[in-house]
Motif scaffolding. Structure first.
Motif, mmCIF file in Angstrom:
data_model
loop_
_atom_site.group_PDB
_atom_site.id
_atom_site.type_symbol
_atom_site.label_atom_id
_atom_site.label_comp_id
_atom_site.label_asym_id
_atom_site.label_seq_id
_atom_site.Cartn_x
_atom_site.Cartn_y
_atom_site.Cartn_z
ATOM 1 N N GLU A 296 -64.307 -30.533 -29.262
ATOM 2 C CA GLU A 296 -64.393 -29.734 -30.476
ATOM 3 C C GLU A 296 -65.832 -29.569 -30.969
ATOM 4 N N GLN A 297 -66.715 -30.486 -30.580
ATOM 5 C CA GLN A 297 -68.122 -30.470 -30.995
ATOM 6 C C GLN A 297 -68.260 -30.473 -32.515
ATOM 7 N N ALA A 298 -67.411 -31.258 -33.150
ATOM 8 C CA ALA A 298 -67.412 -31.422 -34.603
ATOM 9 C C ALA A 298 -67.102 -32.877 -34.915
ATOM 10 N N PRO A 299 -67.461 -33.370 -36.116
ATOM 11 C CA PRO A 299 -67.227 -34.775 -36.443
ATOM 12 C C PRO A 299 -65.740 -35.105 -36.571
ATOM 13 N N TYR A 300 -65.332 -36.196 -35.917
ATOM 14 C CA TYR A 300 -63.975 -36.734 -36.010
ATOM 15 C C TYR A 300 -64.087 -38.252 -36.163
ATOM 16 N N ALA A 301 -63.036 -38.867 -36.678
ATOM 17 C CA ALA A 301 -62.999 -40.327 -36.770
ATOM 18 C C ALA A 301 -63.188 -40.941 -35.389
ATOM 19 N N ALA A 302 -63.876 -42.070 -35.331
ATOM 20 C CA ALA A 302 -64.175 -42.704 -34.046
ATOM 21 C C ALA A 302 -62.911 -42.993 -33.250
ATOM 22 N N ALA A 303 -61.849 -43.452 -33.921
ATOM 23 C CA ALA A 303 -60.598 -43.743 -33.213
ATOM 24 C C ALA A 303 -60.016 -42.489 -32.581
ATOM 25 N N ASP A 304 -60.146 -41.343 -33.252
ATOM 26 C CA ASP A 304 -59.641 -40.095 -32.695
ATOM 27 C C ASP A 304 -60.432 -39.681 -31.456
ATOM 28 N N VAL A 305 -61.730 -39.881 -31.502
ATOM 29 C CA VAL A 305 -62.568 -39.521 -30.362
ATOM 30 C C VAL A 305 -62.296 -40.460 -29.186
ATOM 31 N N ALA A 306 -62.130 -41.751 -29.472
ATOM 32 C CA ALA A 306 -61.776 -42.693 -28.406
ATOM 33 C C ALA A 306 -60.428 -42.324 -27.796
ATOM 34 N N GLY A 307 -59.482 -41.934 -28.631
ATOM 35 C CA GLY A 307 -58.184 -41.503 -28.127
ATOM 36 C C GLY A 307 -58.295 -40.261 -27.265
ATOM 37 N N ALA A 308 -59.185 -39.341 -27.643
ATOM 38 C CA ALA A 308 -59.392 -38.128 -26.851
ATOM 39 C C ALA A 308 -59.925 -38.471 -25.460
ATOM 40 N N LEU A 309 -60.833 -39.442 -25.403
ATOM 41 C CA LEU A 309 -61.344 -39.872 -24.095
ATOM 42 C C LEU A 309 -60.220 -40.459 -23.252
ATOM 43 N N LEU A 310 -59.405 -41.315 -23.837
ATOM 44 C CA LEU A 310 -58.310 -41.916 -23.080
ATOM 45 C C LEU A 310 -57.323 -40.867 -22.583
#
Length: 378
Positions: A296-310
């Motif tokens: 998304e190239q926008a700020p998200y909560a760290a847990a959401d970004v970690a979940g996106a990687l997984l």
């Protein structure tokens, strides 16, 4: 299954006052007396840019279980030799207390010290490098081009360097800021092909700024000596189990990127300056705030970004049998924090930086812990 292995740079410290000690040569001497320095049956030690640090190299492994044993054995090997000369080793990405020191050791490091001045004298930082096997340089460059925008997430999950020169920097990974003083450090544009990669290296070396190819310090690069992609963005992890988690995520990210290439998927379209912004946020906040979402190239909560990687690497994790380990490992990091949080907590008790090093020595060598993987949504 792709093999993978790690290089861990560990700080050599006085266990009483926490000061770095320039004892790498002595530690290698002790290790050589106890057994072959390059034991084919286990991890090995080598000197690094500064005599106040020691590098531990694992063997190539096929399973996470094998790599966990290598990481723990490597840390124990380094610490045992350090104890023999009155020191300990700690997985700290920057020393809490430190004064700039000259670079000693081999001729190449001396030349770097003469050329880069204060940058080299202050470059006592400890990184974590993950090597993942590739079938060819062409595949390796395809992987670099397709995973580049995900690397800041690995940085955030490894952040372990809040203190520098006796002060709290406000950063979770201040090592990143120090390391990026080198002129070739950081993210790179899409290379397009192995020939494109070599052309970029040739132009950079042609400037005369990097002294040799070993000074090509991209966040990820093709290894010069091994048929691997080398991911170099992470801090050395305080906890061995976190190091294993980062390595497992890195291998799955390489496999996912290679699969995208084989299926004709395009390289990352994220602008390099945007990846630099993502690295900066990961360096500043670690997992304690928002990160830039790689898609998304926008700020998200760290847990959401970690979940996106997984989610992005889930198939590769499943195929390697590492899905549960990765989910639990990331959940642990999000729950109790990375090494930067323990360092700040240790300092907060008595406002003594020596306590930070003492706590780090203990955590470097303790057993891993488990958590509820349901903290991560897949």
């Amino acid at each position: 299954m792709r093999t993978f292995g790690v290089e861990e740079e560990l700080l050599i410290a006085d266990p009483v006052d926490g000061m770095p000690l320039a004892l790498a040569a002595d530690i290698l001497d002790v290790a050589s007396l106890e057994g072959p320095e390059s034991d084919p049956e286990g991890p090995s030690l080598k000197s690094e840019f500064k005599q106040e640090q020691i590098e531990v190299n694992s063997l190539p492994c096929r399973t996470a279980k094998e790599l966990r044993a290598e990481i723990r054995a490597g840390r124990a090997l380094a610490d045992s030799a350090a104890l023999a000369v009155g020191a300990r080793v700690a997985a700290l990405a920057t020393p809490p207390v430190f004064h700039a020191t000259p670079t000693t050791g081999n001729q190449r490091y001396a030349a770097m010290g003469a050329e880069f001045g204060l940058i080299s004298r202050e470059q006592l930082t400890c990184g974590f490098h993950v090597h993942v096997s590739i079938e060819s340089p062409e595949e390796g460059v395809a992987v670099l081009d397709r995973m580049r925008h995900w690397l800041p997430v690995l940085l955030a999950l490894s952040a372990n360097s809040p203190f520098w020169m006796g002060a709290d920097t406000g950063f979770a990974s201040y090592r990143t800021q120090i390391w990026n003083r080198w002129p070739t450090a950081g993210p790179m544009d899409v290379f397009g092909s192995a020939d494109g990669y070599r052309a970029v290296l040739s132009e950079l070396l042609g400037t005369g700024v990097p002294l040799d190819e070993g000074m090509i310090y991209f966040d990820a690069r093709l290894s010069r000596g091994h048929p691997t992609v080398e991911l170099r963005v992470a801090d050395v992890c305080l906890y061995a189990e976190d190091a294993l988690t980062i390595a497992v995520l890195a291998r799955a990210l390489v496999e996912t990127s290679a699969s995208e290439w084989r299926q004709g998927g395009p390289p990352s379209s994220t602008l390099t300056p945007v990846i630099r912004m993502a690295n900066w946020k990961a360096s500043r906040f670690g997992i304690n705030n928002q990160l830039l979402h790689p898609v998304e190239q926008a700020p998200y909560a760290a847990a959401d970004v970690a979940g996106a990687l997984l989610r992005h690497i889930r198939r590769a994790l499943t195929e390697s049998g590492d899905l549960a380990l990765a989910r639990t490992g990331v959940a642990n990091i999000l729950r109790r924090g990375t090494g930067e949080r323990l360092q700040r907590q240790a300092y907060g008790r008595r406002l003594r930086l020596s306590d930070v090093v003492t706590a780090a020595i203990t955590s470097t060598h303790q057993d891993g812990e488990r958590s509820d993987a349901s903290l991560i949504s897949l």
